[in-house]
Design an enzyme around this catalytic site. Sequence first.
Site, PDB file in Angstrom:
ATOM      1  N   ARG A   1      -8.483  -1.887  -8.745  1.00 48.05           N
ATOM      2  CA  ARG A   1      -7.737  -0.776  -8.133  1.00 48.05           C
ATOM      3  C   ARG A   1      -8.112   0.475  -8.911  1.00 48.05           C
ATOM      4  O   ARG A   1      -7.939   0.527 -10.127  1.00 48.05           O
ATOM      5  CB  ARG A   1      -6.229  -1.026  -8.212  1.00 48.05           C
ATOM      6  CG  ARG A   1      -5.411   0.217  -7.932  1.00 48.05           C
ATOM      7  CD  ARG A   1      -3.936  -0.061  -7.778  1.00 48.05           C
ATOM      8  NE  ARG A   1      -3.652  -0.752  -6.536  1.00 48.05           N
ATOM      9  CZ  ARG A   1      -2.442  -0.853  -5.994  1.00 48.05           C
ATOM     10  NH1 ARG A   1      -1.410  -0.300  -6.593  1.00 48.05           N
ATOM     11  NH2 ARG A   1      -2.259  -1.493  -4.863  1.00 48.05           N
TER      12      ARG A   1
ATOM     13  N   HIS B   1      -7.329   0.779   1.536  1.00 54.25           N
ATOM     14  CA  HIS B   1      -6.459  -0.255   0.965  1.00 54.25           C
ATOM     15  C   HIS B   1      -6.562  -1.503   1.856  1.00 54.25           C
ATOM     16  O   HIS B   1      -5.619  -1.880   2.554  1.00 54.25           O
ATOM     17  CB  HIS B   1      -5.022   0.262   0.888  1.00 54.25           C
ATOM     18  CG  HIS B   1      -4.129  -0.548  -0.009  1.00 54.25           C
ATOM     19  ND1 HIS B   1      -4.578  -1.644  -0.721  1.00 54.25           N
ATOM     20  CD2 HIS B   1      -2.805  -0.416  -0.302  1.00 54.25           C
ATOM     21  CE1 HIS B   1      -3.560  -2.147  -1.408  1.00 54.25           C
ATOM     22  NE2 HIS B   1      -2.481  -1.431  -1.170  1.00 54.25           N
TER      23      HIS B   1
ATOM     24  N   GLN C   1      -4.119  -4.717   1.684  1.00 53.03           N
ATOM     25  CA  GLN C   1      -2.810  -4.391   2.249  1.00 53.03           C
ATOM     26  C   GLN C   1      -2.802  -4.708   3.744  1.00 53.03           C
ATOM     27  O   GLN C   1      -1.880  -5.346   4.264  1.00 53.03           O
ATOM     28  CB  GLN C   1      -2.526  -2.889   2.034  1.00 53.03           C
ATOM     29  CG  GLN C   1      -1.267  -2.373   2.726  1.00 53.03           C
ATOM     30  CD  GLN C   1      -0.008  -2.894   2.078  1.00 53.03           C
ATOM     31  OE1 GLN C   1       0.133  -2.804   0.866  1.00 53.03           O
ATOM     32  NE2 GLN C   1       0.905  -3.421   2.863  1.00 53.03           N
TER      33      GLN C   1
ATOM     34  N   ASP D   1       4.102   5.485   5.079  1.00 59.00           N
ATOM     35  CA  ASP D   1       3.731   5.336   3.664  1.00 59.00           C
ATOM     36  C   ASP D   1       4.134   6.640   2.973  1.00 59.00           C
ATOM     37  O   ASP D   1       4.419   7.646   3.636  1.00 59.00           O
ATOM     38  CB  ASP D   1       2.208   5.079   3.561  1.00 59.00           C
ATOM     39  CG  ASP D   1       1.719   4.848   2.129  1.00 59.00           C
ATOM     40  OD1 ASP D   1       2.561   4.599   1.235  1.00 59.00           O
ATOM     41  OD2 ASP D   1       0.498   4.927   1.894  1.00 59.00           O
TER      42      ASP D   1
ATOM     43  N   CYS E   1       4.001  -0.083   3.456  1.00 58.72           N
ATOM     44  CA  CYS E   1       3.270  -0.865   2.453  1.00 58.72           C
ATOM     45  C   CYS E   1       4.058  -0.994   1.152  1.00 58.72           C
ATOM     46  O   CYS E   1       3.820  -1.918   0.383  1.00 58.72           O
ATOM     47  CB  CYS E   1       1.902  -0.246   2.204  1.00 58.72           C
ATOM     48  SG  CYS E   1       1.983   1.466   1.677  1.00 58.72           S
TER      49      CYS E   1
ATOM     50  N   ARG F   1       1.494 -10.246   1.318  1.00 56.40           N
ATOM     51  CA  ARG F   1       0.372  -9.868   0.456  1.00 56.40           C
ATOM     52  C   ARG F   1      -0.098 -11.106  -0.309  1.00 56.40           C
ATOM     53  O   ARG F   1      -1.287 -11.330  -0.475  1.00 56.40           O
ATOM     54  CB  ARG F   1       0.792  -8.786  -0.552  1.00 56.40           C
ATOM     55  CG  ARG F   1       1.270  -7.472   0.042  1.00 56.40           C
ATOM     56  CD  ARG F   1       0.199  -6.711   0.761  1.00 56.40           C
ATOM     57  NE  ARG F   1      -0.931  -6.358  -0.095  1.00 56.40           N
ATOM     58  CZ  ARG F   1      -0.933  -5.424  -1.055  1.00 56.40           C
ATOM     59  NH1 ARG F   1       0.150  -4.719  -1.307  1.00 56.40           N
ATOM     60  NH2 ARG F   1      -2.021  -5.177  -1.755  1.00 56.40           N
TER      61      ARG F   1
HETATM   62  N1   CP Z   1       1.541  -1.870  -1.390  1.00 56.83           N
HETATM   63  C1   CP Z   1       1.003  -1.986  -2.620  1.00 56.83           C
HETATM   64  O1   CP Z   1      -0.221  -2.046  -2.796  1.00 56.83           O
HETATM   65  O2   CP Z   1       1.913  -2.041  -3.628  1.00 56.83           O
HETATM   66  P1   CP Z   1       1.616  -1.962  -5.185  1.00 56.83           P
HETATM   67  O3   CP Z   1       1.134  -0.546  -5.458  1.00 56.83           O
HETATM   68  O4   CP Z   1       2.912  -2.256  -5.833  1.00 56.83           O
HETATM   69  O5   CP Z   1       0.539  -2.944  -5.525  1.00 56.83           O
HETATM   70  N1  NVA Z   2      -0.961   5.407  -0.231  1.00 53.05           N
HETATM   71  C1  NVA Z   2      -0.294   4.814  -1.371  1.00 53.05           C
HETATM   72  C2  NVA Z   2      -0.253   3.326  -1.224  1.00 53.05           C
HETATM   73  C3  NVA Z   2       0.391   2.592  -2.368  1.00 53.05           C
HETATM   74  C4  NVA Z   2       0.329   1.109  -2.214  1.00 53.05           C
HETATM   75  C5  NVA Z   2      -1.015   5.206  -2.643  1.00 53.05           C
HETATM   76  O1  NVA Z   2      -2.259   5.227  -2.639  1.00 53.05           O
HETATM   77  O2  NVA Z   2      -0.348   5.512  -3.626  1.00 53.05           O
END
Ligand code: CP
Ligand code: NVA
Length: 313
Positions: free
Chosen positions: A111, A138, A141, A233, A273, A301
């Site tokens: 990530r 993502h 997700q 989101d 999400c 997930r």
């Molecule tokens: N939705 C999601 O990816 O959550 P986290 O940031 O907690 O991993």
């Molecule tokens: N769009 C959000 C998703 C988090 C899971 C971010 O990138 O922070």
Amino acid sequence: MQALNDSLRGRDFISIHDYTPEEIAYILEVGVILKKEQKQGIPHPHLAGKTLGMIFQKSSTRTRVAFEVGMYQLGGHALFLSPRDIQLGRGETIKDTAQVLSRMLDGIMIRTFEHEEVLELAKWADIPVINGLTDLLHPTQVIGDLMTIKEHKGQLKGLKLAFVGDGNNVAHSLLFGGAKVGMDVVIASPPGFEPNPQILSLAQQDAQTTGAKLWVVNDPAEAVSDADIVYTDVWASMGQEDQAEEKEKQFLQYQVNQKLLSLAKKDAIVLHCLPAKRGKEITGEVMDGPQSVVFDEAENRLHAHKAIMALLM
Ligand code: CP
Ligand code: NVA
């Protein structure tokens, strides 16, 4: 099925765009099987003896726990690699890191901020690299999301999903996801915050084989009208926190509240999400209401990531 197993083994999971509709459908199917097995207490140690390294340059609750627990349930082991502790954080190159990790691990989940970093890691790693979120996409997700929608609606093809909010990483992966499964996706964003036009156009090309319609509007009411799924989101993603206050003014009309939700189909479901900012992009009333499936979505997930790992690694 053997052909699909062979085509998936050893692959990176960087974007849903890279996968065929058949491959996406198969990953979802395997996710459902693994969920059933886990609920029934049937062991499924497909990754016994294997190790996943997890590099997190940004915070995470769901993704980290899903990959770590998922790996454990598959009989393998997961290693949390914080950039504060590994040499990547002190300037060792992605190229060198990729080559070293490839000698010891069986897969890497990352990530990070810039999407190019994941591409660079995948270029130099000779083990599967899984994108656990970048500023652009993502994808893991959305595999969990598709599983959740299918669970609640019994199908994906022909449904309409309205994403209300920032044209962000999640919105981009939803466009690719919709394209691959034949689900219409409309994104409603304030002017200036629409999804990346190149992503939209790539997804629209993908959609030609499945017939999904993908489009972008500025009016949230128009998007939500007749929708089967309403998705939102956060307005400011990780790394954009300094823009949050300014953005709030521009996004006020884009809150998923009871009034907006009433424009969707009566049996529409609500996805987010997570993590959510209650009272901003979604009201607590909607999030805790009868149409919300956000915690099923979070749980899926785990099952979806297990399918991705079991098939790729
Ligand atoms: N939705 C999601 O990816 O959550 P986290 O940031 O907690 O991993
Ligand atoms: N769009 C959000 C998703 C988090 C899971 C971010 O990138 O922070």
